[in-house]
Scaffold this motif. Structure first.
Motif: not given
Length: 72
Positions: A7-9, A19-22, A43-54
């Motif tokens: 999970k990342g922002l 791609k490199l991370l995967i 490998v799954i990358i989930d993008d978390v919308p800005e404002g929803q990560w703390g």
């Protein structure tokens, strides 16, 4: 069947960085579990919308992460 879920922002990494991370996460998994599992390693990358990560009660922004990364 290995699965790594990251999970990342959203907006922090571009398509080439993802791609490199995967590729690198896949290689790390297979260095332990065996190369034969490459075709079934996910490998799954989930993008978390800005404002929803703390962190620590504070909202984390893309700019905050970029500034933090540049300090290293």
């Amino acid at each position: 069947m290995p699965l790594a879920q990251l999970k990342g922002l959203s907006g922090y990494l571009d398509a080439e960085q993802k791609k490199l991370l995967i590729e690198r996460v896949t290689d790390a998994i297979l260095s332990v579990e065996g190369e034969g599992l490459r075709p079934v390693t996910w490998v799954i990358i989930d993008d978390v919308p800005e404002g929803q990560w703390g962190v620590g009660g504070n909202t984390v922004s893309v700019n905050f992460l970029k500034n933090l990364a540049s300090q290293q």
